[in-house]
Scaffold this active site. Structure first.
Site, short mmCIF file in Angstrom:
data_model
loop_
_atom_site.label_atom_id
_atom_site.label_comp_id
_atom_site.label_asym_id
_atom_site.label_seq_id
_atom_site.Cartn_x
_atom_site.Cartn_y
_atom_site.Cartn_z
CG LEU A 50 9.75 10.96 33.15
CD1 LEU A 50 9.11 10.09 34.23
CD2 LEU A 50 9.65 10.26 31.79
CG LEU A 51 15.58 12.88 30.13
CD1 LEU A 51 16.60 14.03 30.04
CD2 LEU A 51 16.25 11.67 30.74
CG ASN A 52 11.35 8.06 28.74
OD1 ASN A 52 10.65 9.04 28.61
ND2 ASN A 52 11.12 6.95 28.08
CG ASP A 53 13.89 5.60 26.03
OD1 ASP A 53 13.81 5.49 27.26
OD2 ASP A 53 13.25 4.90 25.24
NE ARG B 257 8.09 -0.07 23.70
CZ ARG B 257 7.17 -0.94 24.11
NH1 ARG B 257 6.03 -1.08 23.45
NH2 ARG B 257 7.38 -1.69 25.19
CG ASP B 258 11.83 1.74 21.30
OD1 ASP B 258 10.99 2.66 21.31
OD2 ASP B 258 11.97 0.95 22.25
CB SER C 129 12.50 5.61 21.81
OG SER C 129 12.60 6.21 23.06
CD GLN D 169 10.32 9.02 23.96
OE1 GLN D 169 9.29 8.52 24.36
NE2 GLN D 169 10.41 9.62 22.79
CD GLU E 164 10.85 -0.90 26.47
OE1 GLU E 164 9.66 -0.55 26.33
OE2 GLU E 164 11.55 -0.52 27.41
C1 FRU Z 1 12.03 2.70 26.83
C2 FRU Z 1 10.67 3.02 26.24
C3 FRU Z 1 10.65 2.78 24.74
C4 FRU Z 1 9.56 3.70 24.28
C5 FRU Z 1 9.75 4.89 25.19
C6 FRU Z 1 8.49 5.61 25.55
O1 FRU Z 1 12.25 3.35 28.02
O2 FRU Z 1 9.65 2.28 26.87
O3 FRU Z 1 10.45 1.44 24.37
O4 FRU Z 1 9.69 4.05 22.93
O5 FRU Z 1 10.37 4.40 26.35
O6 FRU Z 1 8.77 6.77 26.26
#
Ligand code: FRU
Length: 492
Positions: free
Chosen positions: A45-48, A168-169, A108, A64, A223
């Protein structure tokens, strides 16, 4: 939702058996929905997008990543780089979790260049024995050989007073020779907020307090905050969670948008701003990040996906991709987003048409495809509905229609192919008033990005049509003139 036990989700890559990795790779390879020109994870899985920056003559971009399956597990930073924002080289793991301050994920964060090094700030996610979250803001430093070394301890170890463990972030930026971090946070009343810190050396950070906006009751968590300046104004981008749907607005599970105002007062934290505007009105867009490149362009990339939603690729062991890079400009208090010019490099096999249609739906010989860029200008209309259908076959179509009388543009994915996220509806609409409708559309194997009227609005969505759905049709309930250009992308 695919059920994965905690033990299974919080494993490092090397804890997976060879056979598991082999099977996973095989499933991904067999997936009919792999993208041709979007950044996507090799598996898992890819996210941010994270750490987006320009360093060592290249754009550096991380994302991510949970490698072992399509679930939010132990997050790594995956590293890619590019000289042109179009062709990306994969470097594999960037930041690896597992130290005491990031034992449950390298969450992130962002990057900035100083002293010929790339400083990467991220959130170390940890959980104690009772599974209580303890977040740390961390630093890792990359050199020109792409070696990334973590700082021995977090640069921010405590949650400021008055806030919960949703902290976070970190997004880093520089103003007048001093460095700042904005960080997303939740206050003790369970309201989303941004706090900020200041530093002279990127190592020692002083807490400065909250960024004071007028959005008091605006979701339970903010976020991925970002702060940038354009045309002497300040722009804060963030992803609020917990907004209720209002008409066509806030239709996705979580939102991403911006507020524009005077420059952020870095002494007091005051930010005087206008209304919150969503960055993208499509189905799948979240947690974007920007960087300024050597040409002074402000470029944004987002996650083309959302948390807590199952996607059709899950069964093939992977999920999500990033959006195409967009250049941001300010027009009054609205961001204009256009695909970066380098994307023209992807074009091949140009076809065009100039037609008038009336009370009909029509396809044109040379207009079809699975991966392409399609630009069209539709004009000479007075009333009724018009638009186009893409990825069309006998049973499938993705419809973009403009309701002239109600000044509304809608994307309908109810017949786009494999269904998903149905509880969030199958259409998204946005207010558009114009005499000429300009659409710049990027279609990949399983996505569509629609830039409306030179970037006034954008609709980004995943779609999962079958390979055979390659048709394009134009339609109008009354009359209109259409001029269109299409280029294949990466197609044989
Ligand atoms: C946003 C988030 C961030 C966090 C990251 C974790 O999509 O929830 O707040 O740092 O993804 O993967």
């Amino acid at each position: 939702m695919i059920e994965w036990s905690r033990e299974k989700r919080y494993r490092k890559i090397e804890e997976a058996k060879k056979e598991e990795i082999f099977e996973l790779n095989k499933k991904v390879k067999e997936c009919p929905f792999r993208q041709m020109y979007h950044i996507q994870p090799p598996t898992g899985l890819l996210n941010d997008p994270n750490g987006f920056s320009f360093y060592n003559g290249k754009y550096q971009l991380f994302y991510q990543w949970f490698p072992l399956g399509p679930v939010h597990g132990l997050k790594y930073w995956y590293h890619t780089s590019s000289t042109d924002l179009v062709n990306w080289e994969n470097h594999g793991i960037g930041i690896e979790p597992g130290d005491w301050f990031d034992s449950h994920g390298a969450f992130s964060g962002s990057g900035i260049v100083d002293n010929d090094k790339l400083y990467l700030f991220y959130t170390g996610n940890t959980r104690d024995e009772n599974w209580n979250r303890v977040p740390y803001q961390c630093l890792a430093i990359m050199d020109k050989e792409n070696n990334i070394v973590k700082h021995k301890e977090p640069i921010i170890s405590t949650i400021p007073e008055g806030y919960t463990d949703h902290f976070r972030d970190p997004k880093v930026f520089k103003v007048n020779g001093e460095f700042y971090l904005v960080v997303g946070i939740q206050n003790n009343e369970f309201k989303g907020r941004i706090v900020y810190y200041k530093s002279k050396d990127l190592i020692n950070w002083e807490y400065r307090g909250e960024v004071k906006t007028s959005l008091d009751n605006f979701g339970f968590m903010w976020e991925c905050p970002d702060y940038l300046e354009l045309d002497n104004k300040g722009v804060i981008i963030f992803s609020p969670q917990g907004l209720d749907k209002e008409g066509d607005k806030y239709a996705n599970i979580y939102q991403s948008g911006y507020i524009v105002g005077e420059k952020l007062d870095l002494n007091t934290g005051e930010f005087n701003h206008g209304e919150f505007v969503e960055l993208d009105n499509g189905f799948d867009f979240y947690a974007p990040q920007t960087t300024e490149d050597p040409d002074g362009r402000r470029i944004l990339i987002g996650w083309m996906g959302l948390p807590e939603i199952d996607y059709p690729t899950d069964k093939n062991g992977w999920a999500h991709c990033l959006t195409l890079p967009r250049e941001l400009k300010l027009n009054k208090d609205r961001l204009i987003q256009t695909p970066i010019k380098e994307l023209e490099k992807l074009r091949s096999n140009h076809r065009s048409l100039n037609e008038k249609i009336e009370a009909t739906e029509k396809s044109f010989d040379e207009f079809h495809g699975e991966q392409y860029e399609l630009n069209c200008e539709i004009k000479d209309f007075e009333s009724g509905k018009l638009g186009l259908k893409l990825r069309v076959s006998e049973n499938e179509e993705t419809v973009i229609s403009y309701d002239i009388d109600n000044n509304k543009l809608t994307i309908d994915r109810s017949k786009s192919g494999e269904e998903f996220a149905l509880e969030w509806g199958t259409t998204r609409s946005v207010d558009i008033t114009c005499k000429t409708l300009k659409l710049r559309i990027f279609v990949d194997t399983s996505s569509i990005e629609v830039f409306i009227n030179d970037g006034e609005k954008v609709l980004t969505s995943r779609i999962f049509p079958s390979k055979e759905s390659r048709g394009i049709k134009f339609f109008a309930t009354k009359k209109c003139s259409i001029s269109a250009d299409i280029w294949s992308i990466n197609e044989k």
